[in-house]
Scaffold this active site. Structure first.
Site, PDB file in Angstrom:
ATOM      1  N   GLU A  72       9.202  -2.023  16.035  1.00  0.00           N
ATOM      2  CA  GLU A  72       9.688  -2.148  14.767  1.00  0.00           C
ATOM      3  C   GLU A  72      10.773  -0.999  14.219  1.00  0.00           C
ATOM      4  O   GLU A  72      11.522  -1.559  13.564  1.00  0.00           O
ATOM      5  CB  GLU A  72       8.307  -2.121  13.816  1.00  0.00           C
ATOM      6  CG  GLU A  72       7.736  -3.189  13.744  1.00  0.00           C
ATOM      7  CD  GLU A  72       6.586  -3.193  14.695  1.00  0.00           C
ATOM      8  OE1 GLU A  72       5.395  -4.007  14.734  1.00  0.00           O
ATOM      9  OE2 GLU A  72       6.609  -2.316  15.867  1.00  0.00           O
TER      10      GLU A  72
ATOM     11  N   GLU B  44      -0.394  -5.607  17.637  1.00  0.00           N
ATOM     12  CA  GLU B  44      -1.382  -5.220  16.526  1.00  0.00           C
ATOM     13  C   GLU B  44      -2.496  -5.951  16.385  1.00  0.00           C
ATOM     14  O   GLU B  44      -3.530  -5.705  16.104  1.00  0.00           O
ATOM     15  CB  GLU B  44      -0.519  -5.115  14.965  1.00  0.00           C
ATOM     16  CG  GLU B  44       0.427  -4.009  15.085  1.00  0.00           C
ATOM     17  CD  GLU B  44       1.283  -3.638  13.704  1.00  0.00           C
ATOM     18  OE1 GLU B  44       1.004  -2.784  13.011  1.00  0.00           O
ATOM     19  OE2 GLU B  44       2.203  -4.633  13.466  1.00  0.00           O
TER      20      GLU B  44
END
Length: 688
Positions: free
Chosen positions: A150, A129
């Site tokens: 995640e 990210e």
């Protein structure tokens, strides 16, 4: 930020100014480095984010031509430091985690100075990210792992990933990366795949990656390099969302809250502003961080990353004997898969034997064929492929095992047959040769009872497919000595398997538990419960496959045989289903196109006391809880975490269950059935 983790290994952001040919001002290069080698990857906790924030401030103050972020050798960044999550006790702290990451990363996205991510190595979760927030990305062809994993833990990409990725590579590809891949045993992207998807703007060779990245970035700044990205198709957004939700419902049946929250955020990315989308990420993170599923996911992650690497009860590695040649008794599919694995990982001669030359030739041909496939896919080079072909041979004469240090049998699951194999081999091999059995349920002690040297017999139980499932149950017989056991663990480590020490109990761990819960499913069918009802009863757990699909994978005949072994040992808990025997005798697939074959279902003879799905599910869970407690009391493994590790690595049970014992604890099943929890409060759960 209100939350501080005293155990955080701080990743520092180190700034240096670099003169690059073609630029009239220096490049500001920020290197993430926690001070350890690649075995302890960079991650970002509160202190690490603060360091990155300071480095960005200093970099921009230098008025550079560009700002670039890279990592220490082999590692870019593997995301948030999850060790601090158990410290989070309220929602405001959970919101702080998302907001801090968003604020720091946004500085790269909003910068008026061009920003670059030089992804030189592993980039996972928040690390990827971070790269997505930069205006441009270079990627090393040697990067070992690229993913947004995640969802597998019980979280969502909460630092901009759900909003940035779909608007970069399209909604279909982003859904694959953010939801599908984590649910498929946490599948990673290879650098070439990531580049083809558009996650990186350019793929560069690892040897001079940093130099070429700076050169490429200078070209972008100067205008000699033009970066073009395909326009994202927005017309298909709603259609992909609809299909993805259908797929989740069919597979997870409402389990895995993180997957559904991730899907909602991906849908939002198609219509909301970036600010609104990231605010929704904050809310999702806050909800999930305080969930029992996340605590179970982190527990499971810790088991796989730490406990699996240091097997409890393993003897000192210094006792292990060298293995310079491996013998494999049998040349069927399992034996051939083992031969390929041993040759690839140990790089020593491997010889197969069987009853006749045709079987031997077929087994060796299978191995050579698989080597050719690996060569064709680019996973082996020509020289290595040629070497492996030369290492794997076959013979009908067991005397070829005379100089083998490690012999493993993969013959028919019959105690008499296996005892005969070892009796023959003991006359051929040296007294120190390890004799390993791939039995799935038979007693190691009984197998070795008549041997002159029973101390060198050990259980070495793989799971199918051998190349995919990482678990290796290593079983110590009553007379197995430490040197044999140490050698088995050393070989297992070289094979890149996660080894768990198991005592010599019927069916060991995974097969004993799967047989117990399948037994409850078939007991319900025998009583009159429709197959469809019994098969769907465990859907709320989100298991990787339904019971009948598992039964078809294992094979009804194998399942019945294992059940018979356990019935002989524990007749009060493991019944013998005549309906399962009928399915085994029929020799036909239970499922056709994922639907129950009505002709096979017609073979069953059932009673008139059907159960509903909730009754079937509770009986299966009660049976698991009771069996696990008995296994722990018997000392089959050292502790409950080993049970969970076995189910995660050997049966693919999901992280959000924590294996199984955290789920049994949080549903109250363990307390009700055994009058105690398997794990203390705060481990794989919220504090009491």
């Amino acid at each position: 930020m209100t939350l501080q983790n005293p155990d955080e290994v701080v990743t520092k952001a180190l700034l240096r100014l670099v003169n690059v040919p073609g630029l009239d001002r220096p490049a500001a290069l920020i290197t993430l480095d926690n001070g350890f080698d690649h075995r302890k990857p960079n991650s970002l906790g509160p202190a690490g984010l603060a360091s990155l924030d300071e480095a960005i401030t200093a970099a921009l103050a230098a008025e550079p031509a560009l700002v670039a972020v890279t990592g220490k050798p082999y590692i870019f960044c593997v995301g948030a430091d999850v060790t601090g999550i158990p410290l989070v006790t309220d929602r405001e702290q959970a919101l702080d985690i998302g907001r801090l990451g968003h604020r720091v990363f946004a500085r790269l996205r909003d910068s008026t100075v061009p920003t670059f991510a030089f992804v030189n190595g592993a980039a996972l979760g928040g690390g990827l990210e971070l790269a997505l927030h930069c205006h441009y990305r270079t990627l090393s062809g040697g990067a070992g792992a690229l993913a947004l994993p995640e969802v597998s833990l019980g979280l969502v990409p909460g630092w901009g990933g759900t909003q940035l990725l779909p608007n970069l590579i399209g909604i279909a590809a982003a859904t694959q990366v953010i939801i599908s891949n984590p649910l498929m045993q946490n599948r990673m992207l290879k650098p070439k795949q990531a580049a083809e998807l558009g996650i990186a703007d350019v793929l560069l060779e690892p040897a001079d990656f940093l130099e070429r990245s700076l050169e490429w970035a200078a070209g972008v700044v100067c205008g000699t390099v033009t970066v073009t990205r395909p326009e994202v198709d927005r017309e298909m957004w709603d259609g992909v969302m609809f299909f993805a939700r259908q797929t989740l419902d069919q597979r997870l049946h409402g389990a895995v809250p993180s997957a559904y929250r991730a899907l909602e955020l991906l849908g939002l990315a198609g219509e909301a502003s970036f600010e609104d989308g990231t605010a929704a990420e904050d809310e999702a993170l806050a909800d999930l961080i305080l969930s029992e599923e996340l605590r179970s996911g982190l527990y499971a992650f810790d088991l796989v990353q730490r406990r699996a690497r240091k097997p409890v009860g393993a003897p000192p590695a210094t006792l292990a004997r060298p293995v310079t040649k491996v013998g494999i008794v049998g040349a069927g599919l399992m034996a051939s898969q083992l031969a390929l694995l041993f040759a690839r990982r140990l790089q020593v001669p491997v010889v197969l034997t069987d009853l006749d030359q045709n079987r031997v030739d077929k087994g060796v041909a299978y191995v050579h064929g698989e080597i050719e496939k690996l060569l064709g896919k680019g996973r082996l080079d020509v020289g290595t492929a040629a070497k492996l072909r030369g290492l794997v041979t076959g013979s009908v004469d067991k005397s070829v095992f005379a100089d083998a240090d490690f012999v493993i049998e993969a013959v028919f699951e019959d105690l008499g047959v296996k005892k005969q194999v070892w009796a023959e081999l003991e006359k051929i091999v040296s007294p120190e040769t390890v004799l390993a059995t791939n039995t799935s349920s038979l007693s190691i002690g009984a197998m070795a009872a008549d041997l002159e040297h029973p101390e060198r017999v050990v259980g070495f139980h793989f799971f199918n497919p051998v190349a995919v499932l990482p678990l290796l149950e290593i079983i110590r017989g009553e007379r197995t000595d430490d040197a044999t056991l140490a050698t088995a663990f050393a070989v297992g480590k070289e094979l890149r398997k996660s080894c768990v020490l198991v005592s010599d109990a019927p069916a060991f761990v995974v097969n004993r538990l799967l047989t117990r819960f399948l037994g409850e499913i078939f007991a319900a069918v025998d009583a009159g419960t429709p197959l469809e009802v019994a098969d769907s009863a465990l859907d709320p757990l989100g298991l990787p496959m339904r019971p009948l699909a598992l039964l078809q994978l294992v094979g009804p005949a194998v399942a019945y045989h294992t059940g018979a072994t356990l019935h002989a040992a524990f007749p009060d808990r493991f019944g013998l289903s005549e309906n399962l025997k009928r399915l085994a005798d029929a020799g036909r697939p239970l499922l056709v196109d994922d639907e129950i074959d009505p002709e096979v279902a017609a073979l069953l003879q059932v009673g008139d006391q059907p159960l509903d799905t909730e009754q079937v599910r509770q009986r299966a869970l009660d049976a698991l809880a009771g069996e696990i407690r008995l296994m722990l009391d018997e000392g089959v493994v050292a502790a409950a975490p080993d049970i969970d590790l076995c189910l995660i690595l050997g049966a693919g049970w999901p992280f959000h269950l924590g294996g199984i014992t955290p789920y049994l604890d949080r549903t109250g099943t363990s307390d009700r059935v055994t009058a105690q929890r398997f794990l203390p409060y705060g481990i794989a759960s919220l504090p009491a």
